[in-house]
Design a protein around this motif. Structure first.
Motif: not given
Length: 344
Positions: A94-105
């Motif tokens: 549902e919220n893929p961008h949250a994972y890029i922000t926290s887990n990658i960036n």
């Protein structure tokens, strides 16, 4: 004693770990953004106990580069344990961008800060979800993990690859930990144990995925904490037996290691529910549902590497662990008086 910086310190594992490290005599500082993925009040109560126990806490997001660099410069930690992440397989749909922000960036910021502050070791949370479509059991750290089934799993695999790059380029010792379905007191409200307990007490049906035909290597939080505590003292070194001709994914010619942390004893979902019902003294109404996107039907951890390195293997009995969680739950939510229910 050394200073340890724990990110995600108000989280489920982070709060337990921080308390244990304090007991062992370490100086502990914590970072948590107190986001609203689940009940912020629960996070604040965990944090309050830690503040009473001398954990210096920063409310900050690891994706904020400036804040991370300032905290590292101020604290100058010897060891960093990164547990901050956007968790949850289904939420990632549902919220893929949250994972890029926290887990990658966010993880990039942690790696950069560790490099510039020359920390002695970075320990970080990976996940059993990286095994994805693998069907060979038990899951071994020497297995190929090129087929993740969720964006969450993909970000955790990316973390392992990113960590290896920094271990190789900058000789930053890194240790990745693949956690298998962690449960216990102060657990997350989005996890099955919390949801099932709450629903059964409120006489509401529980959603049982894959029609109950699932196995999980449930791992009690104290076993996770004990494993990390032992690994804090064991900085990884280059593996002299590692070869690029036949590369072992769990080690390297750089100071890099990957470990599974699981109970090495999968439990059927229906047996898990039965353990909850045993402690509550009441049956739950089951709403049987199909397997959900991103889920895997079975997890099973090979922990021989962990045992060889630390001399420890998780072994908490599922009924005992469930009982401890429900004792805490009943006390915390005042459903039933339980001594020391607010102690981590």
């Amino acid at each position: 004693m050394k200073k340890i910086l724990v990110t995600g310190s108000a989280g489920f594992i982070g709060s337990h770990l921080s308390a244990r490290l304090l007991q062992e005599g370490y100086t502990v500082a914590g970072i948590d953004n107190l986001n609203d993925y689940y009940d912020v009040g629960l996070k604040k109560d965990r944090l309050e106990l830690l503040l009473q126990n001398r954990v210096k806490s920063y409310e900050a997001d690891i994706s904020d580069t400036g804040s991370v660099m300032e905290i590292f410069e101020s604290e100058k930690p010897d060891i960093v344990i990164n547990l901050a992440a956007q968790a949850g397989v289904r939420y990632s749909l549902e919220n893929p961008h949250a994972y890029i922000t926290s887990n990658i960036n966010g993880f990039t910021n942690i790696l950069e800060a560790c490099r510039h502050q020359k920390v002695e070791q970075l320990i970080y949370a990976s996940s059993s979800s990286v095994y994805g479509a693998n069907t060979s059991k038990p899951f071994s750290t020497s297995d190929n993990i090129d087929h993740p089934l969720s964006l969450y799993a993909a970000t955790k695999k990316a973390n392992e690859l990113m960590a290896h790059t920094y271990s190789h380029l900058y000789r930053l010792p890194t240790t990745g930990l693949r956690f298998f379905t962690v449960y216990g007191p102060w657990g997350r409200p989005d996890m099955a144990l919390f949801k099932f307990t709450k629903a059964i007490l409120e006489d509401r049906p529980i959603d049982v995925y894959n029609n109950g035909d699932m196995l999980r290597d449930f791992t009690y939080v104290d076993d996770i904490v004990e494993s990390i505590h032992r690994l804090v003292k064991l900085t990884p070194k280059p593996d002299p037996e590692w070869s690029g001709d036949n590369p072992n994914p769990s080690s390297s010619n750089a100071p890099y290691r990957i470990y599974n942390i699981g109970n090495n004893a999968p439990v059927r979902l229906m047996a898990f529910i039965e353990a909850i019902e045993n402690r509550l003294g009441k049956k739950g109404e089951k709403n049987f549902m199909p397997l959900q996107p991103g889920d895997v039907p079975e997890t099973y951890a090979d922990v021989e590497d962990l045992f060889r390195t630390t001399g420890f293997r998780p072994s908490t009995d599922i009924q005992d662990g469930v009982n401890h969680f429900i004792d805490w739950y009943l006390g915390y939510y005042s459903t039933e008086p339980v001594a020391e229910s607010r102690v981590i």
